[in-house]
Design a protein around this motif. Structure first.
Motif, PDB file in Angstrom:
ATOM      1  N   PRO A 144       0.650   7.462  11.866  1.00  0.00           N
ATOM      2  CA  PRO A 144       0.284   6.581  10.773  1.00  0.00           C
ATOM      3  C   PRO A 144       1.172   5.334  10.755  1.00  0.00           C
ATOM      4  O   PRO A 144       2.304   5.357  11.257  1.00  0.00           O
ATOM      5  N   THR A 145       0.650   4.279  10.180  1.00  0.00           N
ATOM      6  CA  THR A 145       1.435   3.078   9.905  1.00  0.00           C
ATOM      7  C   THR A 145       1.229   2.750   8.438  1.00  0.00           C
ATOM      8  O   THR A 145       0.098   2.780   7.944  1.00  0.00           O
ATOM      9  N   THR A 146       2.317   2.440   7.763  1.00  0.00           N
ATOM     10  CA  THR A 146       2.259   2.173   6.331  1.00  0.00           C
ATOM     11  C   THR A 146       2.918   0.834   6.037  1.00  0.00           C
ATOM     12  O   THR A 146       4.046   0.584   6.461  1.00  0.00           O
ATOM     13  N   LEU A 147       2.186  -0.019   5.315  1.00  0.00           N
ATOM     14  CA  LEU A 147       2.692  -1.329   4.919  1.00  0.00           C
ATOM     15  C   LEU A 147       2.953  -1.329   3.419  1.00  0.00           C
ATOM     16  O   LEU A 147       2.160  -0.772   2.656  1.00  0.00           O
ATOM     17  N   LEU A 148       4.036  -1.957   3.008  1.00  0.00           N
ATOM     18  CA  LEU A 148       4.301  -2.200   1.599  1.00  0.00           C
ATOM     19  C   LEU A 148       3.876  -3.626   1.327  1.00  0.00           C
ATOM     20  O   LEU A 148       4.342  -4.562   1.997  1.00  0.00           O
TER      21      LEU A 148
END
Length: 188
Positions: free
Chosen positions: A137-141
């Motif tokens: 997964p890749t998670t951006l804030l």
């Protein structure tokens, strides 16, 4: 006497500013918010959506797939995070890139007991290319203006107390996060 007054004013000012808690391990916080390309996807019912639909909120934008083992493991933590922080100020937007569409995601959510996350899909996987993803997964804030504040490639325990504290520190801010130097200056 003048220095005592200035020192007292400085200490009061430092307490008035919210400090950004330490980011999770492997979470890269940008020095300045970065503009994002136009990101479009669909919801559970096939209606078009974009990140613009979430302007005004701090968004944790997670790109994942049901076939990704790390994604499957972290999904319950994202659900608990949404239950804890989700609302008018914050939202977890979990975007599946499963080619099977919303039925596959809905079945997966049912199997693991996800109750607080909405279903968002990008069967074209164009989002991955637009964001230059290196893995799942890749998670951006994302800040309230729709700019990327930072990202994490790989899984995380999103409902861990230290991560929740980190995310809460962005909820109290009205503007961009302070730099590392500013963070140190704000701490008592």
């Amino acid at each position: 006497m003048k220095w005592v007054i200035l020192a007292a004013f400085g200490a009061a000012f430092a307490f008035a500013l919210p400090a950004v808690a330490e980011p999770p391990r492997n979470f890269a916080v940008h020095e300045m918010p970065k503009p994002l390309p136009a990101i479009t996807f669909t919801d559970r019912d096939g209606r078009p959506r974009s990140l613009d639909n979430f302007r005004g909120k701090v968004v944790l934008f997670n790109i994942w797939a049901t076939w990704c083992l790390s994604c499957r493991k972290e999904m319950p933590t994202l659900d608990r995070l949404q239950a804890q922080l989700g609302g008018a100020e914050f939202e977890v937007v979990a975007l599946s890139i499963d080619r099977g569409g919303s039925d596959v995601v809905s079945e997966f959510y049912g199997d693991i007991g996800v109750k607080h996350l909405s279903i968002y899909i990008d069967v074209s996987t164009k989002v991955g290319f637009a964001l230059g993803l290196a893995g799942l997964p890749t998670t951006l804030l994302i800040d309230r203006e729709g700019r990327e504040l930072g990202r994490l490639i790989g899984p995380a325990e999103w409902d861990a107390p230290e991560i929740v504290a980190f995310l809460k520190s962005f909820l109290v801010q009205q503007t961009s996060p302070p730099t590392t130097t500013q963070q140190k200056e704000q701490r008592p």
